[in-house]
Write a protein that holds these residues in place. Structure first.
Motif, PDB file in Angstrom:
ATOM      1  N   VAL A 130     -37.272 -39.340 -18.689  1.00 20.33           N
ATOM      2  CA  VAL A 130     -37.892 -40.369 -17.861  1.00 20.33           C
ATOM      3  C   VAL A 130     -37.041 -41.638 -17.827  1.00 20.33           C
ATOM      4  O   VAL A 130     -36.729 -42.230 -18.865  1.00 20.33           O
ATOM      5  CB  VAL A 130     -39.305 -40.706 -18.381  1.00 20.33           C
ATOM      6  CG1 VAL A 130     -39.963 -41.772 -17.505  1.00 20.33           C
ATOM      7  CG2 VAL A 130     -40.163 -39.456 -18.440  1.00 20.33           C
ATOM      8  N   ASN A 131     -36.686 -42.063 -16.628  1.00 20.27           N
ATOM      9  CA  ASN A 131     -35.977 -43.331 -16.444  1.00 20.27           C
ATOM     10  C   ASN A 131     -36.975 -44.464 -16.720  1.00 20.27           C
ATOM     11  O   ASN A 131     -38.004 -44.563 -16.046  1.00 20.27           O
ATOM     12  CB  ASN A 131     -35.458 -43.426 -15.013  1.00 20.27           C
ATOM     13  CG  ASN A 131     -34.603 -44.649 -14.767  1.00 20.27           C
ATOM     14  OD1 ASN A 131     -34.926 -45.750 -15.190  1.00 20.27           O
ATOM     15  ND2 ASN A 131     -33.514 -44.465 -14.044  1.00 20.27           N
ATOM     16  N   PRO A 132     -36.726 -45.324 -17.716  1.00 21.23           N
ATOM     17  CA  PRO A 132     -37.705 -46.354 -18.074  1.00 21.23           C
ATOM     18  C   PRO A 132     -37.906 -47.422 -17.008  1.00 21.23           C
ATOM     19  O   PRO A 132     -38.878 -48.168 -17.053  1.00 21.23           O
ATOM     20  CB  PRO A 132     -37.131 -46.959 -19.366  1.00 21.23           C
ATOM     21  CG  PRO A 132     -35.688 -46.640 -19.329  1.00 21.23           C
ATOM     22  CD  PRO A 132     -35.561 -45.326 -18.620  1.00 21.23           C
ATOM     23  N   GLU A 133     -36.988 -47.488 -16.039  1.00 19.07           N
ATOM     24  CA  GLU A 133     -37.132 -48.464 -14.959  1.00 19.07           C
ATOM     25  C   GLU A 133     -37.926 -47.906 -13.792  1.00 19.07           C
ATOM     26  O   GLU A 133     -38.681 -48.632 -13.141  1.00 19.07           O
ATOM     27  CB  GLU A 133     -35.747 -48.917 -14.476  1.00 19.07           C
ATOM     28  CG  GLU A 133     -34.971 -49.721 -15.501  1.00 19.07           C
ATOM     29  CD  GLU A 133     -35.625 -51.059 -15.795  1.00 19.07           C
ATOM     30  OE1 GLU A 133     -36.237 -51.630 -14.871  1.00 19.07           O
ATOM     31  OE2 GLU A 133     -35.542 -51.524 -16.949  1.00 19.07           O
ATOM     32  N   THR A 134     -37.760 -46.627 -13.507  1.00 17.09           N
ATOM     33  CA  THR A 134     -38.360 -46.039 -12.306  1.00 17.09           C
ATOM     34  C   THR A 134     -39.483 -45.047 -12.596  1.00 17.09           C
ATOM     35  O   THR A 134     -40.224 -44.670 -11.687  1.00 17.09           O
ATOM     36  CB  THR A 134     -37.286 -45.314 -11.483  1.00 17.09           C
ATOM     37  OG1 THR A 134     -36.793 -44.199 -12.242  1.00 17.09           O
ATOM     38  CG2 THR A 134     -36.134 -46.255 -11.145  1.00 17.09           C
ATOM     39  N   ALA A 135     -39.591 -44.574 -13.825  1.00 14.50           N
ATOM     40  CA  ALA A 135     -40.543 -43.533 -14.233  1.00 14.50           C
ATOM     41  C   ALA A 135     -40.241 -42.178 -13.596  1.00 14.50           C
ATOM     42  O   ALA A 135     -41.075 -41.282 -13.608  1.00 14.50           O
ATOM     43  CB  ALA A 135     -41.986 -43.945 -13.931  1.00 14.50           C
ATOM     44  N   VAL A 136     -39.033 -42.017 -13.073  1.00 19.57           N
ATOM     45  CA  VAL A 136     -38.614 -40.754 -12.476  1.00 19.57           C
ATOM     46  C   VAL A 136     -37.866 -39.927 -13.525  1.00 19.57           C
ATOM     47  O   VAL A 136     -37.043 -40.454 -14.286  1.00 19.57           O
ATOM     48  CB  VAL A 136     -37.706 -41.009 -11.251  1.00 19.57           C
ATOM     49  CG1 VAL A 136     -37.133 -39.690 -10.727  1.00 19.57           C
ATOM     50  CG2 VAL A 136     -38.482 -41.726 -10.163  1.00 19.57           C
TER      51      VAL A 136
END
Length: 255
Positions: free
Chosen positions: A205-211
């Motif tokens: 999970v990308n912590p900036e985008t939640a993707v």
């Protein structure tokens, strides 16, 4: 080696809070690290008799990636937890009262929607930490190891994907694995490294985008033959650590 960053994560799965310095205590985690968690409605967690449970019983990025879009801040002095969602008004809840914890749980459950199982509870238990391992400890990542992974996959990875307490520079890739069973001096504290950190789907999970835009566990296995990044260390002699402090393996002082 140099300490570049220190983080605590007051609520399991939620925002990292950067620290300039912190005092470590023998046999303990960082103060307020993983102090709170959102226990799913079917989680067998009893605050009156706390025991360690696997992360799947709580709101966590491994399963609930949308949590990454929440921005939270905890004030230990007042007990107030601020939560700002990506849309809609923020909330401020009091972690010290039953009504405040219920309000926080309701907010998080509504945000998770169908991912909330049953009626979740916002929980804490004095002296208990909602860590991924049963031992109270500090997690450490050598940034050179992370950079080796980045080079292998041709992609930058935010270090906060890995939610460590301490990030250090100045070592060769994977050298932290050589510290297993060994003591290290970290600032004014002494710790003993006891386990490599096996990475899970939370790091996707990308912590900036939640993707979920990377697969670190799979990439680690493909390129390095293991799924590990970082180590756990138990504090055996307390003391202050700060950004800019040194980390030194204490060779020859094995216990």
């Amino acid at each position: 080696m140099r300490v570049e960053n220190i983080y605590r994560y007051p609520v399991k799965g939620l925002t990292a809070e950067a620290l300039e310095e912190v005092t470590l205590t023998p046999g303990a985690c960082l103060p307020h690290d993983r102090r709170f968690a959102l226990a799913q409605g079917d989680a067998p967690f009893d605050p009156a008799a706390p025991t360690w449970l696997q992360k799947r019983h709580f709101g966590c990025l491994m399963v609930n990636e949308r949590l990454a879009l929440l921005h939270t801040a905890f004030d230990p002095k007042s007990g107030q937890l601020a939560i700002r969602p990506p849309e809609g008004p923020p909330m401020l809840g009091d972690t010290r009262t039953e009504a405040g914890r219920a309000e926080i749980a309701g907010f998080l459950a509504a945000y998770l929607g169908e991912e909330a199982r049953g009626t979740p509870r916002f929980v804490e238990a004095p002296g208990h930490h909602f860590t991924d391992v049963a031992v109270k400890c500090v997690s450490i990542i050598g940034l050179s190891s992370l950079h080796a992974l980045e080079r292998a996959i041709g992609q930058r990875l935010d270090p906060l994907r890995f939610r460590a307490n301490v990030y250090v520079s100045g070592s060769r890739p994977w050298s932290e694995f050589d510290w297993l069973g060994q003591e290290i001096q970290l600032g004014g504290a002494r710790l003993k490294v006891f386990k490599r950190i096996i990475r899970c789907a939370a790091t996707e999970v990308n912590p900036e985008t939640a993707v979920r835009d990377a697969k670190p566990p799979q990439s680690l296995r493909e390129h390095f033959g293991h799924a590990d990044l970082g180590v756990y260390a138990e504090v055996i002699e307390g003391g202050r650590i700060a950004v800019g402090d040194a980390l030194e393996p204490l060779e020859g002082e094995l216990h």
